[in-house]
Motif scaffolding. Structure first.
Motif, PDB file in Angstrom:
ATOM      1  N   PRO A  51      -7.768   1.321   9.600  1.00 36.91           N
ATOM      2  CA  PRO A  51      -8.257   1.391   8.223  1.00 36.91           C
ATOM      3  C   PRO A  51      -7.097   1.370   7.224  1.00 36.91           C
ATOM      4  O   PRO A  51      -6.124   2.120   7.374  1.00 36.91           O
ATOM      5  CB  PRO A  51      -8.990   2.722   8.177  1.00 36.91           C
ATOM      6  N   ILE A  52      -7.175   0.531   6.242  1.00 37.22           N
ATOM      7  CA  ILE A  52      -6.142   0.428   5.213  1.00 37.22           C
ATOM      8  C   ILE A  52      -6.736   0.890   3.891  1.00 37.22           C
ATOM      9  O   ILE A  52      -7.741   0.352   3.424  1.00 37.22           O
ATOM     10  CB  ILE A  52      -5.619  -1.016   5.077  1.00 37.22           C
ATOM     11  N   ASP A  53      -6.097   1.891   3.294  1.00 35.17           N
ATOM     12  CA  ASP A  53      -6.493   2.377   1.969  1.00 35.17           C
ATOM     13  C   ASP A  53      -5.642   1.610   0.960  1.00 35.17           C
ATOM     14  O   ASP A  53      -4.500   1.969   0.689  1.00 35.17           O
ATOM     15  CB  ASP A  53      -6.252   3.886   1.887  1.00 35.17           C
ATOM     16  N   TYR A  54      -6.223   0.547   0.417  1.00 34.40           N
ATOM     17  CA  TYR A  54      -5.471  -0.344  -0.465  1.00 34.40           C
ATOM     18  C   TYR A  54      -5.013   0.348  -1.749  1.00 34.40           C
ATOM     19  O   TYR A  54      -3.927   0.066  -2.259  1.00 34.40           O
ATOM     20  CB  TYR A  54      -6.292  -1.596  -0.776  1.00 34.40           C
ATOM     21  N   GLN A  55      -5.808   1.268  -2.249  1.00 35.05           N
ATOM     22  CA  GLN A  55      -5.419   1.994  -3.462  1.00 35.05           C
ATOM     23  C   GLN A  55      -4.196   2.876  -3.183  1.00 35.05           C
ATOM     24  O   GLN A  55      -3.256   2.906  -3.962  1.00 35.05           O
ATOM     25  CB  GLN A  55      -6.578   2.856  -3.980  1.00 35.05           C
ATOM     26  N   ARG A  56      -4.209   3.579  -2.055  1.00 42.21           N
ATOM     27  CA  ARG A  56      -3.072   4.431  -1.681  1.00 42.21           C
ATOM     28  C   ARG A  56      -1.833   3.582  -1.450  1.00 42.21           C
ATOM     29  O   ARG A  56      -0.726   3.950  -1.866  1.00 42.21           O
ATOM     30  CB  ARG A  56      -3.407   5.225  -0.421  1.00 42.21           C
ATOM     31  N   LEU A  57      -1.993   2.447  -0.798  1.00 40.80           N
ATOM     32  CA  LEU A  57      -0.876   1.539  -0.554  1.00 40.80           C
ATOM     33  C   LEU A  57      -0.269   1.070  -1.869  1.00 40.80           C
ATOM     34  O   LEU A  57       0.958   1.089  -2.051  1.00 40.80           O
ATOM     35  CB  LEU A  57      -1.340   0.348   0.291  1.00 40.80           C
ATOM     36  N   ALA A  58      -1.115   0.688  -2.819  1.00 40.38           N
ATOM     37  CA  ALA A  58      -0.631   0.229  -4.128  1.00 40.38           C
ATOM     38  C   ALA A  58       0.097   1.354  -4.860  1.00 40.38           C
ATOM     39  O   ALA A  58       1.165   1.135  -5.467  1.00 40.38           O
ATOM     40  CB  ALA A  58      -1.803  -0.281  -4.961  1.00 40.38           C
ATOM     41  N   ASP A  59      -0.442   2.581  -4.794  1.00 35.23           N
ATOM     42  CA  ASP A  59       0.199   3.716  -5.456  1.00 35.23           C
ATOM     43  C   ASP A  59       1.591   3.987  -4.873  1.00 35.23           C
ATOM     44  O   ASP A  59       2.543   4.256  -5.614  1.00 35.23           O
ATOM     45  CB  ASP A  59      -0.668   4.978  -5.323  1.00 35.23           C
ATOM     46  N   LYS A  60       1.712   3.903  -3.547  1.00 33.67           N
ATOM     47  CA  LYS A  60       3.002   4.153  -2.896  1.00 33.67           C
ATOM     48  C   LYS A  60       4.023   3.077  -3.265  1.00 33.67           C
ATOM     49  O   LYS A  60       5.208   3.363  -3.462  1.00 33.67           O
ATOM     50  CB  LYS A  60       2.839   4.217  -1.369  1.00 33.67           C
ATOM     51  N   ILE A  61       3.558   1.832  -3.375  1.00 30.99           N
ATOM     52  CA  ILE A  61       4.462   0.742  -3.773  1.00 30.99           C
ATOM     53  C   ILE A  61       4.970   0.977  -5.191  1.00 30.99           C
ATOM     54  O   ILE A  61       6.167   0.804  -5.478  1.00 30.99           O
ATOM     55  CB  ILE A  61       3.766  -0.627  -3.636  1.00 30.99           C
TER      56      ILE A  61
END
Length: 102
Positions: free
Chosen positions: A79-89
């Motif tokens: 599962p990929i949490d795209y919102q969390r990934l974007a926030d970390k970037i």
């Protein structure tokens, strides 16, 4: 030639115009004296040192977790949490920009 008399009137050496001879009556210790360095470490400091050693021995990466995530990605069910990934970037980008500004 004259003679040199030490304590008690004993003859300890002879003076000649061309030679001087002195008898040694006592040995002199000429070895260097070295002071000892000592360091006393408290029990708390020793415990802290032991904890640091234990931390140094730990692995930086949880190999079992990495293997599990890789397997999930290969199977397509990670599962990929795209919102969390974007926030970390964005966080990383902000950190890099603030470091460059210093």
């Amino acid at each position: 030639m004259s003679s040199i008399k030490g304590p008690g009137g004993k003859k300890t050496g002879t003076v000649n115009s061309s030679k001087v001879r002195v008898e040694k009556s006592a040995a002199v210790d000429r070895s260097p004296r070295v002071a000892e360095d000592r360091l006393n470490v408290s029990a708390s400091a020793q415990q802290i040192d032991e904890l640091f050693q234990q931390l140094a021995d730990l692995e930086d990466v949880n190999a079992a977790r990495v293997k599990s995530v890789r397997e999930s990605i290969k199977k397509g069910n990670f599962p990929i949490d795209y919102q969390r990934l974007a926030d970390k970037i964005l966080e990383l980008s902000d950190e890099l920009n603030s470091e460059n500004d210093d």
